[in-house]
Design a protein around this motif. Structure first.
Motif, PDB file in Angstrom:
ATOM      1  N   SER A 251       0.849  -1.067  -0.050  1.00 11.33           N
ATOM      2  CA  SER A 251       0.083  -0.132   0.140  1.00 11.33           C
ATOM      3  C   SER A 251       0.960   1.348  -0.125  1.00 11.33           C
ATOM      4  O   SER A 251       1.520   1.614   1.072  1.00 11.33           O
ATOM      5  CB  SER A 251      -1.005  -0.010   1.253  1.00 11.33           C
ATOM      6  OG  SER A 251      -1.780   1.055   1.145  1.00 11.33           O
ATOM      7  N   PRO A 252       0.941   1.772  -1.064  1.00 10.00           N
ATOM      8  CA  PRO A 252       0.262   1.787  -2.365  1.00 10.00           C
ATOM      9  C   PRO A 252       0.940   0.505  -2.954  1.00 10.00           C
ATOM     10  O   PRO A 252       1.921   0.307  -2.953  1.00 10.00           O
ATOM     11  CB  PRO A 252       0.414   3.029  -3.377  1.00 10.00           C
ATOM     12  CG  PRO A 252       1.678   3.569  -2.659  1.00 10.00           C
ATOM     13  CD  PRO A 252       1.817   3.270  -1.342  1.00 10.00           C
ATOM     14  N   ALA A 253       0.255  -0.217  -3.952  1.00  9.43           N
ATOM     15  CA  ALA A 253       0.500  -1.229  -4.828  1.00  9.43           C
ATOM     16  C   ALA A 253       1.772  -0.586  -5.662  1.00  9.43           C
ATOM     17  O   ALA A 253       1.660   0.475  -6.290  1.00  9.43           O
ATOM     18  CB  ALA A 253      -0.360  -1.703  -5.738  1.00  9.43           C
ATOM     19  N   VAL A 254       2.781  -1.415  -5.796  1.00 12.60           N
ATOM     20  CA  VAL A 254       3.954  -1.321  -6.750  1.00 12.60           C
ATOM     21  C   VAL A 254       3.939  -2.152  -7.870  1.00 12.60           C
ATOM     22  O   VAL A 254       4.796  -2.278  -8.696  1.00 12.60           O
ATOM     23  CB  VAL A 254       5.328  -1.346  -5.981  1.00 12.60           C
ATOM     24  CG1 VAL A 254       5.189  -0.554  -4.783  1.00 12.60           C
ATOM     25  CG2 VAL A 254       5.417  -2.698  -5.423  1.00 12.60           C
ATOM     26  N   SER A 255       2.891  -3.009  -8.024  1.00 11.89           N
ATOM     27  CA  SER A 255       2.638  -3.973  -9.297  1.00 11.89           C
ATOM     28  C   SER A 255       1.361  -4.072  -9.578  1.00 11.89           C
ATOM     29  O   SER A 255       0.572  -4.110  -8.631  1.00 11.89           O
ATOM     30  CB  SER A 255       3.460  -5.070  -9.259  1.00 11.89           C
ATOM     31  OG  SER A 255       3.054  -6.045  -8.344  1.00 11.89           O
ATOM     32  N   ASP A 256       1.126  -4.368 -10.742  1.00 15.05           N
ATOM     33  CA  ASP A 256      -0.604  -4.975 -11.114  1.00 15.05           C
ATOM     34  C   ASP A 256      -0.734  -6.177 -10.388  1.00 15.05           C
ATOM     35  O   ASP A 256       0.079  -6.943  -9.980  1.00 15.05           O
ATOM     36  CB  ASP A 256      -0.961  -4.723 -12.409  1.00 15.05           C
ATOM     37  CG  ASP A 256      -0.110  -5.683 -13.257  1.00 15.05           C
ATOM     38  OD1 ASP A 256       0.566  -6.728 -13.007  1.00 15.05           O
ATOM     39  OD2 ASP A 256      -0.141  -5.470 -14.555  1.00 15.05           O
ATOM     40  N   PHE A 257      -1.953  -6.751 -10.634  1.00 16.14           N
ATOM     41  CA  PHE A 257      -2.234  -8.126  -9.866  1.00 16.14           C
ATOM     42  C   PHE A 257      -1.758  -9.201 -10.799  1.00 16.14           C
ATOM     43  O   PHE A 257      -2.151 -10.398 -10.509  1.00 16.14           O
ATOM     44  CB  PHE A 257      -3.754  -8.328  -9.633  1.00 16.14           C
ATOM     45  CG  PHE A 257      -4.179  -7.501  -8.425  1.00 16.14           C
ATOM     46  CD1 PHE A 257      -4.243  -8.373  -7.189  1.00 16.14           C
ATOM     47  CD2 PHE A 257      -4.455  -6.082  -8.202  1.00 16.14           C
ATOM     48  CE1 PHE A 257      -4.865  -7.740  -6.120  1.00 16.14           C
ATOM     49  CE2 PHE A 257      -4.778  -5.457  -7.108  1.00 16.14           C
ATOM     50  CZ  PHE A 257      -4.960  -6.236  -6.144  1.00 16.14           C
ATOM     51  N   ASP A 258      -0.983  -9.064 -11.691  1.00 13.57           N
ATOM     52  CA  ASP A 258      -0.165 -10.077 -12.548  1.00 13.57           C
ATOM     53  C   ASP A 258       1.256  -9.938 -12.277  1.00 13.57           C
ATOM     54  O   ASP A 258       1.921 -10.614 -12.988  1.00 13.57           O
ATOM     55  CB  ASP A 258      -0.514 -10.082 -13.859  1.00 13.57           C
ATOM     56  CG  ASP A 258      -2.060 -10.365 -14.442  1.00 13.57           C
ATOM     57  OD1 ASP A 258      -2.444 -11.634 -13.989  1.00 13.57           O
ATOM     58  OD2 ASP A 258      -2.798  -9.699 -14.856  1.00 13.57           O
ATOM     59  N   GLY A 259       1.837  -9.015 -11.457  1.00 10.71           N
ATOM     60  CA  GLY A 259       2.993  -9.094 -11.002  1.00 10.71           C
ATOM     61  C   GLY A 259       3.841  -7.976 -11.834  1.00 10.71           C
ATOM     62  O   GLY A 259       4.979  -8.213 -11.549  1.00 10.71           O
ATOM     63  N   TRP A 260       3.166  -7.368 -12.808  1.00 10.90           N
ATOM     64  CA  TRP A 260       4.032  -6.389 -13.551  1.00 10.90           C
ATOM     65  C   TRP A 260       4.264  -5.137 -12.938  1.00 10.90           C
ATOM     66  O   TRP A 260       3.434  -4.555 -12.365  1.00 10.90           O
ATOM     67  CB  TRP A 260       3.230  -6.292 -15.020  1.00 10.90           C
ATOM     68  CG  TRP A 260       2.921  -7.487 -15.838  1.00 10.90           C
ATOM     69  CD1 TRP A 260       1.740  -8.103 -15.856  1.00 10.90           C
ATOM     70  CD2 TRP A 260       4.101  -8.059 -16.579  1.00 10.90           C
ATOM     71  NE1 TRP A 260       2.022  -9.220 -16.766  1.00 10.90           N
ATOM     72  CE2 TRP A 260       3.673  -9.189 -17.223  1.00 10.90           C
ATOM     73  CE3 TRP A 260       5.505  -7.879 -16.721  1.00 10.90           C
ATOM     74  CZ2 TRP A 260       4.122 -10.236 -18.049  1.00 10.90           C
ATOM     75  CZ3 TRP A 260       6.106  -8.809 -17.557  1.00 10.90           C
ATOM     76  CH2 TRP A 260       5.509  -9.957 -18.506  1.00 10.90           C
TER      77      TRP A 260
ATOM     78  N   PRO B  92       9.885   0.062  -7.725  1.00  6.96           N
ATOM     79  CA  PRO B  92       8.872  -0.319  -8.688  1.00  6.96           C
ATOM     80  C   PRO B  92       7.681   0.472  -8.626  1.00  6.96           C
ATOM     81  O   PRO B  92       7.331   1.017  -7.500  1.00  6.96           O
ATOM     82  CB  PRO B  92       8.642  -1.945  -8.548  1.00  6.96           C
ATOM     83  CG  PRO B  92       9.032  -2.120  -6.974  1.00  6.96           C
ATOM     84  CD  PRO B  92      10.027  -1.072  -6.719  1.00  6.96           C
ATOM     85  N   ARG B  93       6.833   0.287  -9.473  1.00  6.85           N
ATOM     86  CA  ARG B  93       5.722   1.107  -9.561  1.00  6.85           C
ATOM     87  C   ARG B  93       4.715   0.545 -10.588  1.00  6.85           C
ATOM     88  O   ARG B  93       5.195  -0.445 -11.624  1.00  6.85           O
ATOM     89  CB  ARG B  93       5.817   2.541  -9.786  1.00  6.85           C
ATOM     90  CG  ARG B  93       6.338   2.726 -11.303  1.00  6.85           C
ATOM     91  CD  ARG B  93       6.303   4.201 -11.512  1.00  6.85           C
ATOM     92  NE  ARG B  93       7.056   4.631 -12.696  1.00  6.85           N
ATOM     93  CZ  ARG B  93       6.480   4.379 -14.109  1.00  6.85           C
ATOM     94  NH1 ARG B  93       5.214   3.960 -14.181  1.00  6.85           N
ATOM     95  NH2 ARG B  93       7.232   4.749 -15.081  1.00  6.85           N
TER      96      ARG B  93
END
Length: 292
Positions: free
Chosen positions: A127-136, A149-150
């Motif tokens: 939080s906040p996310a540093v990748s999407d929900f496929d790990g990218w 990463p972001r």
């Protein structure tokens, strides 16, 4: 933390070894005809999910030099890198040296693989996310990736994600009398000046769904062992003898009994084996599974 042991035929002593995590990086570039990801339809979840955005493995079948005619461009907006100075499709963690996952071998016969190559999804949990929900994770160019990463931003043309595979020393058998056990001790003083010590299993399950779910623990030395059914919002402490398991399965009972033993895994429809070995580099992890 669970420690796994090797068995030496010439001695009864167990030597403890930490699990070893092998890593590699997958790199992709945005298809040259797709200039703005935000202008493209990204599916119902709006997360650039692999269902919409990533080409499947069967897109990688030829080596034509013209990227617009390349088979890997059919069906996906993100493709393997195609410019001269791009990172390899699969590389080491620096994204500089090519790395073939299938070429990563076990050191010797005393080691076993605990899982297949899996995508690291831990960045989606931050939080906040540093990748999407496929790990990218995303960047404008491969050279501009950093240790911070972001997620995707407009103008990004490159993305990468980490894959990992875990190897462990062969664990001892469940009935081995000198097999090490993992315990959790809670020590508290009482009003009389003495101490109360509570010993419990280091592993517990919490069911946060709205359905009853049955669980099996698994390791190579013991196979699948039934541990119980957990109702919604309830928890289950795993027996100490089973807490050194390497995997867990989610299950639901079949309508028709197959095996005589009621608690046999054959009488259940199960998920795939989910590795539960702790990766000390991450405090949490996300695994997708289903009960077919």
């Amino acid at each position: 933390e669970t420690v796994f042991s090797d068995i030496f035929e010439s001695d009864t002593l167990h030597c403890n070894f930490e699990p070893v995590f092998e890593w590699c990086m997958q790199n992709q570039r945005l298809k040259s005809t797709s200039f703005d990801v935000n202008s493209l339809s990204s599916g119902d979840d709006d997360l650039l999910s692999s269902i919409t955005w990533s080409p499947s493995n069967n897109f990688y079948n030829d080596h034509e030099t013209d990227p617009e005619d390349h088979e890997c461009f059919r069906g996906g907006n993100w493709v393997r890198p195609y410019l001269n100075n791009d990172a390899p499709e699969f590389s080491d963690m620096t994204s500089l040296l090519p790395m073939e996952r299938e070429c990563v071998m076990l050191p010797d016969s005393s080691w076993i693989w605990a899982n297949e190559w899996t995508i690291d999804l831990s960045g989606a949990l931050q939080s906040p996310a540093v990748s999407d929900f496929d790990g990218w994770e995303y960047s404008f160019e491969f050279e501009s990736f950093s240790r911070f990463p972001r997620c995707y931003k407009k103008g990004d043309f490159c993305r990468r994600r980490r894959w990992s595979r875990t190897r462990i020393k062969k664990p001892p058998h469940l009935n081995d009398p000198i097999r090490p056990l993992s315990l959790v001790c809670d020590i508290n003083p009482n009003v009389h000046g003495s101490f109360l010590i509570k010993v419990s299993s280091p592993l517990s399950i919490v069911n946060q769904t709205y359905e009853n779910i049955t669980f099996f623990m698994y390791s190579r030395s013991m196979g699948d062992i039934f541990v119980g059914t957990v109702g919604p919002s309830n928890s289950l402490a795993i027996p100490v003898l089973l807490a050194s398991a390497t995997h867990i399965r989610l299950a639901k009972r079949r309508e028709k009994k197959v095996a005589i033993d009621t608690n046999s895994v054959k009488n259940y429809i199960t998920s795939e084996k989910i590795m539960i070995i702790q990766n000390k580099h991450r405090s949490s992890g996300l695994v997708r599974t289903s009960i077919a």
